[in-house]
Design a protein around this motif. Sequence first.
Motif, PDB file in Angstrom:
ATOM      1  N   ILE A 440      79.939  41.321  -4.895  1.00  0.00           N
ATOM      2  CA  ILE A 440      80.277  39.915  -4.675  1.00  0.00           C
ATOM      3  C   ILE A 440      81.595  39.834  -3.928  1.00  0.00           C
ATOM      4  O   ILE A 440      82.639  40.251  -4.435  1.00  0.00           O
ATOM      5  CB  ILE A 440      80.380  39.136  -6.002  1.00  0.00           C
ATOM      6  N   ALA A 441      81.563  39.330  -2.710  1.00  0.00           N
ATOM      7  CA  ALA A 441      82.784  39.112  -1.922  1.00  0.00           C
ATOM      8  C   ALA A 441      83.304  37.707  -2.195  1.00  0.00           C
ATOM      9  O   ALA A 441      82.549  36.815  -2.607  1.00  0.00           O
ATOM     10  CB  ALA A 441      82.494  39.294  -0.438  1.00  0.00           C
ATOM     11  N   TYR A 465      79.753  39.155   5.885  1.00  0.00           N
ATOM     12  CA  TYR A 465      79.473  39.991   4.715  1.00  0.00           C
ATOM     13  C   TYR A 465      77.982  40.305   4.616  1.00  0.00           C
ATOM     14  O   TYR A 465      77.595  41.414   4.237  1.00  0.00           O
ATOM     15  CB  TYR A 465      79.948  39.290   3.442  1.00  0.00           C
ATOM     16  N   PHE A 466      77.153  39.354   4.971  1.00  0.00           N
ATOM     17  CA  PHE A 466      75.708  39.567   4.938  1.00  0.00           C
ATOM     18  C   PHE A 466      75.317  40.704   5.879  1.00  0.00           C
ATOM     19  O   PHE A 466      74.475  41.552   5.534  1.00  0.00           O
ATOM     20  CB  PHE A 466      74.988  38.271   5.330  1.00  0.00           C
ATOM     21  N   ASP A 467      75.913  40.750   7.065  1.00  0.00           N
ATOM     22  CA  ASP A 467      75.604  41.815   8.026  1.00  0.00           C
ATOM     23  C   ASP A 467      75.974  43.187   7.471  1.00  0.00           C
ATOM     24  O   ASP A 467      75.256  44.175   7.690  1.00  0.00           O
ATOM     25  CB  ASP A 467      76.348  41.567   9.344  1.00  0.00           C
ATOM     26  N   ILE A 468      77.098  43.270   6.747  1.00  0.00           N
ATOM     27  CA  ILE A 468      77.508  44.547   6.171  1.00  0.00           C
ATOM     28  C   ILE A 468      76.586  44.940   5.017  1.00  0.00           C
ATOM     29  O   ILE A 468      76.210  46.109   4.878  1.00  0.00           O
ATOM     30  CB  ILE A 468      78.979  44.471   5.711  1.00  0.00           C
ATOM     31  N   CYS A 469      76.195  43.963   4.206  1.00  0.00           N
ATOM     32  CA  CYS A 469      75.274  44.262   3.103  1.00  0.00           C
ATOM     33  C   CYS A 469      73.929  44.766   3.634  1.00  0.00           C
ATOM     34  O   CYS A 469      73.292  45.633   3.013  1.00  0.00           O
ATOM     35  CB  CYS A 469      75.071  43.017   2.235  1.00  0.00           C
ATOM     36  N   LYS A 470      73.504  44.248   4.793  1.00  0.00           N
ATOM     37  CA  LYS A 470      72.252  44.719   5.390  1.00  0.00           C
ATOM     38  C   LYS A 470      72.348  46.192   5.775  1.00  0.00           C
ATOM     39  O   LYS A 470      71.351  46.927   5.702  1.00  0.00           O
ATOM     40  CB  LYS A 470      71.899  43.885   6.624  1.00  0.00           C
ATOM     41  N   ILE A 471      73.533  46.623   6.200  1.00  0.00           N
ATOM     42  CA  ILE A 471      73.712  48.024   6.576  1.00  0.00           C
ATOM     43  C   ILE A 471      73.443  48.942   5.387  1.00  0.00           C
ATOM     44  O   ILE A 471      72.770  49.974   5.511  1.00  0.00           O
ATOM     45  CB  ILE A 471      75.147  48.250   7.113  1.00  0.00           C
ATOM     46  N   PHE A 472      73.943  48.557   4.214  1.00  0.00           N
ATOM     47  CA  PHE A 472      73.804  49.403   3.024  1.00  0.00           C
ATOM     48  C   PHE A 472      72.590  49.035   2.180  1.00  0.00           C
ATOM     49  O   PHE A 472      72.281  49.732   1.216  1.00  0.00           O
ATOM     50  CB  PHE A 472      75.077  49.314   2.173  1.00  0.00           C
ATOM     51  N   GLY A 473      71.915  47.952   2.546  1.00  0.00           N
ATOM     52  CA  GLY A 473      70.698  47.559   1.848  1.00  0.00           C
ATOM     53  C   GLY A 473      70.917  46.436   0.853  1.00  0.00           C
ATOM     54  O   GLY A 473      71.780  46.551  -0.037  1.00  0.00           O
ATOM     55  N   LEU A 474      70.147  45.362   1.004  1.00  0.00           N
ATOM     56  CA  LEU A 474      70.229  44.231   0.083  1.00  0.00           C
ATOM     57  C   LEU A 474      69.379  44.524  -1.153  1.00  0.00           C
ATOM     58  O   LEU A 474      68.204  44.858  -1.038  1.00  0.00           O
ATOM     59  CB  LEU A 474      69.731  42.954   0.761  1.00  0.00           C
ATOM     60  N   ASP A 475      69.993  44.417  -2.334  1.00  0.00           N
ATOM     61  CA  ASP A 475      69.241  44.684  -3.562  1.00  0.00           C
ATOM     62  C   ASP A 475      69.258  43.504  -4.531  1.00  0.00           C
ATOM     63  O   ASP A 475      68.806  43.624  -5.672  1.00  0.00           O
ATOM     64  CB  ASP A 475      69.776  45.939  -4.255  1.00  0.00           C
ATOM     65  N   GLY A 476      69.765  42.352  -4.088  1.00  0.00           N
ATOM     66  CA  GLY A 476      69.796  41.166  -4.939  1.00  0.00           C
ATOM     67  C   GLY A 476      71.074  41.014  -5.733  1.00  0.00           C
ATOM     68  O   GLY A 476      71.309  39.955  -6.324  1.00  0.00           O
ATOM     69  N   SER A 477      71.912  42.074  -5.766  1.00  0.00           N
ATOM     70  CA  SER A 477      73.161  41.979  -6.522  1.00  0.00           C
ATOM     71  C   SER A 477      74.314  41.481  -5.654  1.00  0.00           C
ATOM     72  O   SER A 477      75.370  41.134  -6.178  1.00  0.00           O
ATOM     73  CB  SER A 477      73.534  43.352  -7.104  1.00  0.00           C
ATOM     74  N   GLN A 478      74.101  41.475  -4.326  1.00  0.00           N
ATOM     75  CA  GLN A 478      75.188  41.068  -3.438  1.00  0.00           C
ATOM     76  C   GLN A 478      75.218  39.553  -3.255  1.00  0.00           C
ATOM     77  O   GLN A 478      74.210  38.869  -3.433  1.00  0.00           O
ATOM     78  CB  GLN A 478      75.048  41.729  -2.059  1.00  0.00           C
ATOM     79  N   GLY A 479      76.385  39.096  -2.869  1.00  0.00           N
ATOM     80  CA  GLY A 479      76.553  37.669  -2.613  1.00  0.00           C
ATOM     81  C   GLY A 479      78.000  37.342  -2.333  1.00  0.00           C
ATOM     82  O   GLY A 479      78.839  38.231  -2.192  1.00  0.00           O
ATOM     83  N   VAL A 480      78.300  36.068  -2.236  1.00  0.00           N
ATOM     84  CA  VAL A 480      79.672  35.629  -1.986  1.00  0.00           C
ATOM     85  C   VAL A 480      80.026  34.501  -2.948  1.00  0.00           C
ATOM     86  O   VAL A 480      79.162  33.732  -3.385  1.00  0.00           O
ATOM     87  CB  VAL A 480      79.860  35.142  -0.535  1.00  0.00           C
ATOM     88  N   ILE A 481      81.313  34.429  -3.247  1.00  0.00           N
ATOM     89  CA  ILE A 481      81.862  33.312  -4.010  1.00  0.00           C
ATOM     90  C   ILE A 481      82.678  32.458  -3.055  1.00  0.00           C
ATOM     91  O   ILE A 481      83.562  32.961  -2.359  1.00  0.00           O
ATOM     92  CB  ILE A 481      82.755  33.806  -5.164  1.00  0.00           C
ATOM     93  N   ILE A 482      82.377  31.161  -3.017  1.00  0.00           N
ATOM     94  CA  ILE A 482      83.102  30.234  -2.147  1.00  0.00           C
ATOM     95  C   ILE A 482      83.577  29.050  -2.977  1.00  0.00           C
ATOM     96  O   ILE A 482      83.061  28.798  -4.076  1.00  0.00           O
ATOM     97  CB  ILE A 482      82.217  29.735  -0.982  1.00  0.00           C
ATOM     98  N   LEU A 520      81.532  37.657 -12.042  1.00  0.00           N
ATOM     99  CA  LEU A 520      81.913  39.009 -11.647  1.00  0.00           C
ATOM    100  C   LEU A 520      81.854  40.048 -12.763  1.00  0.00           C
ATOM    101  O   LEU A 520      81.754  41.245 -12.476  1.00  0.00           O
ATOM    102  CB  LEU A 520      83.332  38.993 -11.059  1.00  0.00           C
ATOM    103  N   LEU A 521      81.941  39.627 -14.015  1.00  0.00           N
ATOM    104  CA  LEU A 521      81.993  40.606 -15.103  1.00  0.00           C
ATOM    105  C   LEU A 521      80.647  41.285 -15.312  1.00  0.00           C
ATOM    106  O   LEU A 521      79.589  40.698 -15.048  1.00  0.00           O
ATOM    107  CB  LEU A 521      82.437  39.923 -16.397  1.00  0.00           C
ATOM    108  N   PRO A 522      80.646  42.515 -15.793  1.00  0.00           N
ATOM    109  CA  PRO A 522      79.378  43.214 -16.083  1.00  0.00           C
ATOM    110  C   PRO A 522      78.571  42.485 -17.141  1.00  0.00           C
ATOM    111  O   PRO A 522      79.122  41.754 -17.980  1.00  0.00           O
ATOM    112  CB  PRO A 522      79.843  44.587 -16.580  1.00  0.00           C
ATOM    113  N   ALA A 523      77.289  42.690 -17.115  1.00  0.00           N
ATOM    114  CA  ALA A 523      76.396  42.025 -18.065  1.00  0.00           C
ATOM    115  C   ALA A 523      76.730  42.407 -19.502  1.00  0.00           C
ATOM    116  O   ALA A 523      76.572  41.597 -20.425  1.00  0.00           O
ATOM    117  CB  ALA A 523      74.949  42.386 -17.748  1.00  0.00           C
ATOM    118  N   SER A 524      77.219  43.633 -19.703  1.00  0.00           N
ATOM    119  CA  SER A 524      77.551  44.089 -21.063  1.00  0.00           C
ATOM    120  C   SER A 524      78.682  43.274 -21.663  1.00  0.00           C
ATOM    121  O   SER A 524      78.731  43.067 -22.879  1.00  0.00           O
ATOM    122  CB  SER A 524      77.929  45.569 -21.037  1.00  0.00           C
ATOM    123  N   ILE A 525      79.602  42.809 -20.844  1.00  0.00           N
ATOM    124  CA  ILE A 525      80.708  41.989 -21.332  1.00  0.00           C
ATOM    125  C   ILE A 525      80.264  40.540 -21.498  1.00  0.00           C
ATOM    126  O   ILE A 525      80.635  39.867 -22.475  1.00  0.00           O
ATOM    127  CB  ILE A 525      81.900  42.078 -20.367  1.00  0.00           C
TER     128      ILE A 525
END
Length: 558
Positions: A440-441, A465-482, A520-525
């Motif tokens: 998350i950026a 940021y979307f273009d960079i995430c495409k380079i490494f592969g979109l897996d549904g965990s990426q996104g942005v906070i605005i 941003l926090l892990p699901a465990s927290i």
Amino acid sequence: MNQKIKDIENSLCTLYIEGKMSNLIEKYSYSDKIKQYLNNLKLDIIENIDVFVEFENLDKEFVENFINRYEVNVMVNNSIEGAPVVIEETPEYQKLIGLVEYENKSGNLVTDFTMIQPGSLHLANGGYLVLDARKLLESYFGYEALKRCLLLNKIIIENLKNQLDIIPIVNLKPEPIPIKTKVILIGTPEIYYILYNYDEEFRKLFKIKADFDYEFEDNNENMITFVKLIKYIVQEKNLKDITFDGIQEISAYAKRKAESKKYLTTNISSIIEILEQANQIAKDNKNRYIDKNDIKLAIENKNKRNSLIKDKILSLYRQNKYIVDVTGFKIGQINALSVVDYGDFEFGRVNKVTVNTFCGNGNIINIDREVGLSGNIFNKAILILTGYIGEKFAQTGNLSFNASICFEQMYGEIDGDSATLAETVALLSSLAEVPINQGIAITGSVNQKGEVQAVGGVNTKIKGYFDICKIFGLDGSQGVIIPESNVDDLVLDDEIITAVKEGNFNIYTVNSVEDCFDILLPASIKKGRKTNNFDYVEEKILKRLNKFKDNKEKQKKE
């Protein structure tokens, strides 16, 4: 006898000319100067009647030179209906006030009244003269000449060379012409305020200012006007007609240029550019109309032509020369978003922000500021961050930690406050020693109370940021906070919208620093928590600060 013959000829000539001239004198009786000219013309013809009598027997060159004295130099033709509107593209000195031309005869410069040429002020007399302010100021003596004419309310034709020469050549001096012209200067606000503040004559002459907005609201009335404008451009540029989908696509482009889904840009030149290129694409594909795909391809082609630097930077990310994480969880690290603007092209850049915290006296050091790579707004943002941390965690005592913040692999100057939210979140993560989602950026400004404020270029940042995430592969965990206040500014590409709909990319909005940790926090927290995740972070921070404080007191005792 010769004198009597001369008198008889003059009498006959006068009788003949009187009949011809009386109609003209009556027609122009409203002007004493024209009547005087016509009377002088009549006397000159009578006095030189011999030339007319022997016309066919005289030297041809002599006759031509003699006849020139009776020519009329029509400087301005007022046959048009209504007031004249003149747009002067090159507002130089002599283009504005006119000039007296010269002819080279046997090595001598010769002139006469037929070589007096009008200027823009003559042509616009009684109407409007439109000038480019920047070009006017760049011209030699043009601005001063314009002011002189407007202040004197008359045009005085005088060659610029005569004003510069130590010994001016003999020249005609046309009579000053009264002027009644509205002059319209078109320019940037910067030029206006420079002239207004430093030129008193400018204030006196140009009293009415009209600001043109860089955007207009998207409503029914304005959209009808916008469509009419598109139709006018199509007809004026002889382009193919545009389909309804094409109109929608070009309006979406205008919204992206305005960075708002509620407004469209007034930068018509950029729209014309896309329409002309789309028209060529439609021609190449032998389409009858310009459709949506032609518009999209024209925009895409333009971006490709201007994206060399962007492509080079993406290549560095692809080769892991620019280090960025778009998956996993880490402490004290976050991806911040910025905009690189080269004038004709801009793109989003991802910057890894890292923060280290350790025992100290409350000093928050920004490495970029310390080495002089940050601008004033960026430095202000760091001080605002310090104020927020102080209010949050130093109400009962001094802060017991130091922190260092750095934009990694940033080798040029950075400015702006849109990374404040990312820096604050990374600092809190480091203090609490809790990991945050690297997929998350973040972009957003923060005030001292922790409220998130709107920033510019949000669409460009998301795209970057979307273009960079495409380079490494979109897996549904990426996104942005605005910021929540930037929602109305979202005019995203179809590719990003599709990715969001399919769950491969996410866009989150926040109103405060605390809201970010719900994302941003892990699901465990977050397990078992709903909206109070920041309480967990705050608790961890206070424990660590108390630990720092205890260690400092222990060291003092020792």
